[in-house]
Design an enzyme around this catalytic site. Sequence first.
Site, PDB file in Angstrom:
ATOM      1  N   ASP A 201      -8.042  -7.102   4.727  1.00  0.00           N
ATOM      2  CA  ASP A 201      -7.299  -7.087   5.991  1.00  0.00           C
ATOM      3  C   ASP A 201      -8.186  -7.667   7.093  1.00  0.00           C
ATOM      4  OD1 ASP A 201      -5.031  -5.881   4.927  1.00  0.00           O
ATOM      5  OD2 ASP A 201      -5.703  -3.854   5.393  1.00  0.00           O
TER       6      ASP A 201
ATOM      7  N   ASP B 265       1.119   4.329   0.967  1.00  0.00           N
ATOM      8  CA  ASP B 265       0.030   4.177  -0.013  1.00  0.00           C
ATOM      9  C   ASP B 265      -0.706   5.501  -0.198  1.00  0.00           C
ATOM     10  OD1 ASP B 265       0.654   1.511  -0.280  1.00  0.00           O
ATOM     11  OD2 ASP B 265      -0.895   0.822   1.103  1.00  0.00           O
TER      12      ASP B 265
ATOM     13  N   GLU C 296       3.358  -5.837  -5.537  1.00  0.00           N
ATOM     14  CA  GLU C 296       2.588  -6.772  -4.703  1.00  0.00           C
ATOM     15  C   GLU C 296       1.813  -7.799  -5.525  1.00  0.00           C
ATOM     16  OE1 GLU C 296       1.259  -6.340  -0.251  1.00  0.00           O
ATOM     17  OE2 GLU C 296      -0.152  -5.278  -1.525  1.00  0.00           O
TER      18      GLU C 296
ATOM     19  N   ASN D 269      10.553   3.798  -0.172  1.00  0.00           N
ATOM     20  CA  ASN D 269      10.846   4.420   1.128  1.00  0.00           C
ATOM     21  C   ASN D 269      12.332   4.176   1.411  1.00  0.00           C
ATOM     22  OD1 ASN D 269      11.079   1.802   2.154  1.00  0.00           O
ATOM     23  ND2 ASN D 269       9.086   1.824   3.171  1.00  0.00           N
TER      24      ASN D 269
ATOM     25  N   LEU E 225      10.685   9.638   3.343  1.00  0.00           N
ATOM     26  CA  LEU E 225      11.521   9.628   4.548  1.00  0.00           C
ATOM     27  C   LEU E 225      10.684   9.659   5.817  1.00  0.00           C
ATOM     28  CD1 LEU E 225      13.963  12.463   3.304  1.00  0.00           C
ATOM     29  CD2 LEU E 225      14.311   9.992   3.044  1.00  0.00           C
TER      30      LEU E 225
END
Length: 308
Positions: free
Chosen positions: A17, A257, A145, A189, A226
């Site tokens: 990142d 994650d 991914e 999700n 949720l």
Amino acid sequence: MEYMGKKVTVFGSFVVDLMGRTPHLPAAGETVKGTVFKMGPGGKGFNQGVAAHKAGADVTMVTKLGRDAFADIALNTMNELHMDTGRVLYSETTETGCALIMVDENSSQNEIVVILGACNTITDQEVDSLEDLVARSEYLLTQLETNVSSVERIVDIAYRKGVKVILNTAPVQPVSDDLLGKIDLITPNEVEAEILTGIKVDSEEAADKAADWFFSKGVKNVLITLGQRGVYINTGEKKGIIPAYKVEAVDTTGAGDAFNGGLLAALAEGKNLWEAADFANALAALSVQKIGTTPSMPVREEIDAFMA
Ligand code: ADP
């Protein structure tokens, strides 16, 4: 503390990142002077593997790196955490993945370009070389991914070996009925559940319908996260909602994650799905109180103290 859990495999992405904060997001062709730069390990697979490891699980992390400096960020992190690096795959031709993240420091809105690099090039032969590892595992946790062909192939190996597969459907994309039929536990999700099933998960009845859709495809157990409301669980025989912990969230990136890593660690210890979801809610609640993804995953002592 002695960890009593079974061996587990996490198969998924690693990206570095690269995060820059800016007074405003640049328009096309514009250069903006940013204010803060941060670089660190990320990728859904890696975050989940680290979360499970720090929670105490006996994890073997499988991802694919290039031969470059960014690969060292993954390897250094794993070494510092005493994680096994022996099953990491390498590309001689493709770079380690990275995510270019720009965050508007006024609105907190972001723009992200993720270049998956090496972890999007996992070959059939490389997956087949993991058969012994998968066969020794109690659970395989994976996401969407890395290249889908690699996910389909590793799930197939696990299924044939009788290893339970947990599929976290992030980042969401169409999945085949063949893949769904091999999943013991699916963990979308709300947004992912809606995209996959076509059912907007805005009530418990709607969640029941989404779960039924997954059951019709052969998925054994359904868990829909949720956000701050917690998680919906349906095993076909029993269903309900386990509430999240009430905390002051400062950064919810990586909450899913954290949750999936915690869920894996708890299931591998023999906790039932309800207890495991509560443990995972606690782990995720701790992670959202810190900035970052991989570094914000709590260690087991913090989780136990938080739940006590
Ligand atoms: P994702 O990060 O994939 O969008 P969710 O937003 O559903 O996933 O969050 C995953 C889990 O993280 C939730 O089920 C919950 O346990 C925890 N969580 C997320 N946001 C919060 C919050 N604001 N407070 C407490 N827990 C949270």
